[in-house]
Design an enzyme around this catalytic site. Sequence first.
Site, PDB file in Angstrom:
ATOM      1  N   ASP A   1      -5.414  -5.620  -6.208  1.00 51.04           N
ATOM      2  CA  ASP A   1      -4.284  -6.610  -5.814  1.00 51.04           C
ATOM      3  C   ASP A   1      -5.038  -7.839  -5.448  1.00 51.04           C
ATOM      4  O   ASP A   1      -6.167  -7.880  -5.047  1.00 51.04           O
ATOM      5  CB  ASP A   1      -3.429  -6.306  -4.679  1.00 51.04           C
ATOM      6  CG  ASP A   1      -1.750  -7.013  -4.696  1.00 51.04           C
ATOM      7  OD1 ASP A   1      -2.092  -8.062  -4.807  1.00 51.04           O
ATOM      8  OD2 ASP A   1      -1.047  -6.432  -4.488  1.00 51.04           O
TER       9      ASP A   1
ATOM     10  N   GLY B   1       0.809  -1.100  -0.101  1.00 47.85           N
ATOM     11  CA  GLY B   1      -0.020  -0.048   0.063  1.00 47.85           C
ATOM     12  C   GLY B   1       0.707   1.256   0.085  1.00 47.85           C
ATOM     13  O   GLY B   1       0.272   2.514   0.026  1.00 47.85           O
TER      14      GLY B   1
ATOM     15  N   TRP C   1       2.482   3.001  -2.271  1.00 45.64           N
ATOM     16  CA  TRP C   1       2.102   3.804  -3.314  1.00 45.64           C
ATOM     17  C   TRP C   1       0.591   4.405  -3.242  1.00 45.64           C
ATOM     18  O   TRP C   1       0.434   5.618  -3.636  1.00 45.64           O
ATOM     19  CB  TRP C   1       2.380   3.138  -4.816  1.00 45.64           C
ATOM     20  CG  TRP C   1       3.684   2.949  -5.375  1.00 45.64           C
ATOM     21  CD1 TRP C   1       4.600   2.800  -4.690  1.00 45.64           C
ATOM     22  CD2 TRP C   1       3.964   2.776  -6.951  1.00 45.64           C
ATOM     23  NE1 TRP C   1       5.819   2.836  -5.432  1.00 45.64           N
ATOM     24  CE2 TRP C   1       5.324   3.158  -6.670  1.00 45.64           C
ATOM     25  CE3 TRP C   1       3.314   3.017  -7.974  1.00 45.64           C
ATOM     26  CZ2 TRP C   1       6.156   3.106  -7.612  1.00 45.64           C
ATOM     27  CZ3 TRP C   1       4.067   3.141  -9.097  1.00 45.64           C
ATOM     28  CH2 TRP C   1       5.556   3.080  -9.020  1.00 45.64           C
TER      29      TRP C   1
ATOM     30  N   ASP D   1       3.618  -0.922  -9.800  1.00 40.84           N
ATOM     31  CA  ASP D   1       4.909  -1.229  -9.161  1.00 40.84           C
ATOM     32  C   ASP D   1       5.003  -2.929  -9.130  1.00 40.84           C
ATOM     33  O   ASP D   1       5.815  -3.430  -8.047  1.00 40.84           O
ATOM     34  CB  ASP D   1       4.872  -0.577  -7.816  1.00 40.84           C
ATOM     35  CG  ASP D   1       6.369  -0.667  -7.214  1.00 40.84           C
ATOM     36  OD1 ASP D   1       7.184  -0.406  -8.154  1.00 40.84           O
ATOM     37  OD2 ASP D   1       6.449  -0.625  -5.680  1.00 40.84           O
TER      38      ASP D   1
ATOM     39  N   LYS E   1       6.658  -0.573 -13.410  1.00 43.17           N
ATOM     40  CA  LYS E   1       8.085  -1.214 -13.357  1.00 43.17           C
ATOM     41  C   LYS E   1       8.643  -2.204 -14.224  1.00 43.17           C
ATOM     42  O   LYS E   1       7.982  -3.241 -14.484  1.00 43.17           O
ATOM     43  CB  LYS E   1       8.250  -1.634 -11.749  1.00 43.17           C
ATOM     44  CG  LYS E   1       9.616  -2.435 -11.454  1.00 43.17           C
ATOM     45  CD  LYS E   1       9.893  -2.260  -9.912  1.00 43.17           C
ATOM     46  CE  LYS E   1       9.060  -2.952  -9.226  1.00 43.17           C
ATOM     47  NZ  LYS E   1       9.324  -2.985  -7.593  1.00 43.17           N
TER      48      LYS E   1
ATOM     49  N   ASP F   1      -7.560 -10.276  -9.402  1.00 44.15           N
ATOM     50  CA  ASP F   1      -6.141 -10.637 -10.370  1.00 44.15           C
ATOM     51  C   ASP F   1      -6.642  -9.624 -11.647  1.00 44.15           C
ATOM     52  O   ASP F   1      -7.662  -9.617 -12.293  1.00 44.15           O
ATOM     53  CB  ASP F   1      -6.516 -11.867 -10.840  1.00 44.15           C
ATOM     54  CG  ASP F   1      -5.423 -12.484 -11.614  1.00 44.15           C
ATOM     55  OD1 ASP F   1      -4.706 -11.507 -12.456  1.00 44.15           O
ATOM     56  OD2 ASP F   1      -5.047 -13.518 -11.779  1.00 44.15           O
TER      57      ASP F   1
END
Length: 216
Positions: A88, A71, A73, A126, A166, A104
Amino acid sequence: MLAIKTRVKTAKGRKLSSTRWLHRHLNDQYVQKTNKDSYRSRSAYKLIEIDNKFKLLQAGQKIVDLGASPGGWSQVASQKGVKVVAIDIKPVNTISGVKYIQYDINELETLRERFKDQKFDVILSDMAPESCGLKSLDHIRIMLLCEAALNFAKHFLNYGGKFVVKIFQGESDKDFYNELKKMFKIVKYFKPKSSRSESTEMYLVGLGFISNSFPI
């Protein structure tokens, strides 16, 4: 103020490499700042740097934080006055101003039913796989997550929107960069100072989403 380093002794049964990692972790300035600033992860400072550089977050925006756990970000984004949806497959403890959805992101049909025609101004990812210790395999696995994040963006990002993802540097990141170039007016590589220097971790930032009219 002098920094006080924490010394870590090699405990019985602990590998030397584990001891070195623990020593580095405990003496990491960003880990120490995380505790002081009450962020859930040191990665919060990476988003702060990215936002300072690219001016991503503005009050009133609607954003999605993909792979949000734990959590960090979402915390940073919510402090900017934006409306955050955190997604998530893992549970995420409540964060003020953040709406959490346990899904998902590959379940696009389910998410499309959930969001209907809703679009977002910024999509952040991320996400990273659990490291297997083999850089080439870790690279392949994170690029699959990057593709999943981009596929989500194709469906849910506003025209002119922004995208951060990322990556681990490797043989496929240039292909992914070129893919983003077709979809965003500006695409930049960025490595925050808070990203460990020995890590192959970097971020790709897409600014000005051009269109979602291409096949999805």
